[in-house]
Scaffold this motif. Structure first.
Motif, PDB file in Angstrom:
ATOM      1  N   GLY A  94       0.822  -1.327   0.100  1.00  0.00           N
ATOM      2  CA  GLY A  94       0.156   0.090  -0.096  1.00  0.00           C
ATOM      3  C   GLY A  94       0.917   1.309   0.096  1.00  0.00           C
ATOM      4  O   GLY A  94       0.215   2.365  -0.192  1.00  0.00           O
ATOM      5  N   THR A  95       2.361   0.938  -0.053  1.00  0.00           N
ATOM      6  CA  THR A  95       2.872   2.379   0.035  1.00  0.00           C
ATOM      7  C   THR A  95       2.808   3.041  -1.335  1.00  0.00           C
ATOM      8  O   THR A  95       2.908   2.541  -2.349  1.00  0.00           O
ATOM      9  CB  THR A  95       4.477   1.996   0.161  1.00  0.00           C
ATOM     10  OG1 THR A  95       4.556   1.305   1.392  1.00  0.00           O
ATOM     11  CG2 THR A  95       5.152   3.069   0.235  1.00  0.00           C
ATOM     12  N   GLN A  96       2.762   4.430  -1.263  1.00  0.00           N
ATOM     13  CA  GLN A  96       2.445   5.204  -2.278  1.00  0.00           C
ATOM     14  C   GLN A  96       3.668   6.223  -2.533  1.00  0.00           C
ATOM     15  O   GLN A  96       3.732   6.791  -1.420  1.00  0.00           O
ATOM     16  CB  GLN A  96       1.087   5.878  -2.453  1.00  0.00           C
ATOM     17  CG  GLN A  96       0.075   5.063  -2.499  1.00  0.00           C
ATOM     18  CD  GLN A  96      -1.425   5.784  -2.487  1.00  0.00           C
ATOM     19  OE1 GLN A  96      -1.604   6.879  -1.882  1.00  0.00           O
ATOM     20  NE2 GLN A  96      -2.284   5.104  -3.002  1.00  0.00           N
ATOM     21  N   CYS A  97       4.348   6.624  -3.721  1.00  0.00           N
ATOM     22  CA  CYS A  97       5.211   7.677  -3.863  1.00  0.00           C
ATOM     23  C   CYS A  97       4.920   8.384  -5.001  1.00  0.00           C
ATOM     24  O   CYS A  97       4.632   7.855  -5.943  1.00  0.00           O
ATOM     25  CB  CYS A  97       6.717   7.059  -4.014  1.00  0.00           C
ATOM     26  SG  CYS A  97       7.331   5.896  -2.463  1.00  0.00           S
ATOM     27  N   GLY A  98       5.051   9.650  -4.970  1.00  0.00           N
ATOM     28  CA  GLY A  98       4.725  10.632  -5.945  1.00  0.00           C
ATOM     29  C   GLY A  98       5.594  11.656  -6.162  1.00  0.00           C
ATOM     30  O   GLY A  98       6.089  12.283  -5.132  1.00  0.00           O
ATOM     31  N   GLY A  99       5.622  12.197  -7.413  1.00  0.00           N
ATOM     32  CA  GLY A  99       6.437  13.319  -7.489  1.00  0.00           C
ATOM     33  C   GLY A  99       6.303  13.790  -9.075  1.00  0.00           C
ATOM     34  O   GLY A  99       6.106  13.025  -9.938  1.00  0.00           O
ATOM     35  N   SER A 100       7.098  15.050  -9.426  1.00  0.00           N
ATOM     36  CA  SER A 100       7.065  15.424 -10.758  1.00  0.00           C
ATOM     37  C   SER A 100       8.466  15.994 -11.188  1.00  0.00           C
ATOM     38  O   SER A 100       8.811  16.252 -12.301  1.00  0.00           O
ATOM     39  CB  SER A 100       6.094  16.627 -10.795  1.00  0.00           C
ATOM     40  OG  SER A 100       6.178  17.724 -10.124  1.00  0.00           O
TER      41      SER A 100
END
Length: 182
Positions: A94-100
């Motif tokens: 369930g780990t979520q990682c995000g970036g741009s």
């Protein structure tokens, strides 16, 4: 009077043009976040991999994998333990990682979250990473409680990397002198 009207018209046109340019620039910088979810692999204390994508936790800096630190007069493998700490935090599907954004090594700069909250913040709050443009409050708390790195003496990860680069360039220069290669 006519001169005032011309100045007003020209000023309004220039202002409208500047607003238009600002809107275009804002739109060009408006990249959507790239999101990943799953059980990540911790390459070190601030770098992850999943599905062929390399990521770096934004706003933190962890000890280099081979780095050792000192606590109570004893060396301890702070780089390896930072990696293990991060691995425990990101091993849930369930780990979520995000970036741009991307760094100079083309790694995606990410903020990771799980059911327990902001993983980047938890690494700093546990003393297994230092603030690197973010998470100053968490670092202050870890320092005050003498957690992780703050329980003894350590070199800042950036200084360890800089020293390694310097030694590497010195070695290349020495080899170049011995071999005649430039």
């Amino acid at each position: 009077m006519a001169r005032l009207l011309v100045l007003t018209r020209d000023g309004t046109t220039a202002l409208a043009f500047l607003v238009f340019v600002a809107l275009i620039a804002a739109k060009l910088n408006d990249r959507p976040d790239i999101q990943y979810q799953g059980a990540f692999h911790a390459a070190d204390g601030d770098s992850l991999a999943l599905e062929g994508e390399r990521m770096r936790l934004k706003g933190i800096d962890a000890p280099e994998l081979s780095q050792t630190c000192e606590r109570a007069g004893q060396d301890w493998p702070c780089g390896r333990l930072a990696q293990r700490s991060l691995q425990q935090l990101v091993s849930d599907n369930g780990t979520q990682c995000g970036g741009s954004e991307r760094d100079r090594y083309d790694r995606l700069l990410v903020v990771c979250r799980s059911d327990a909250g902001d993983i980047n913040a938890r690494m700093v709050a546990s003393g297994m990473a230092v603030s690197y443009g973010g998470y100053l409050r968490e670092e202050e708390q870890a320092r005050a409680q003498k957690l992780g790195l703050w329980a003894g003496r350590f070199e800042m990860p950036r200084d360890v990397r800089d020293q390694a680069r310097h030694e590497s360039s010195g070695l290349r220069r020495l080899i170049g002198e011995w071999t005649g290669w430039e």
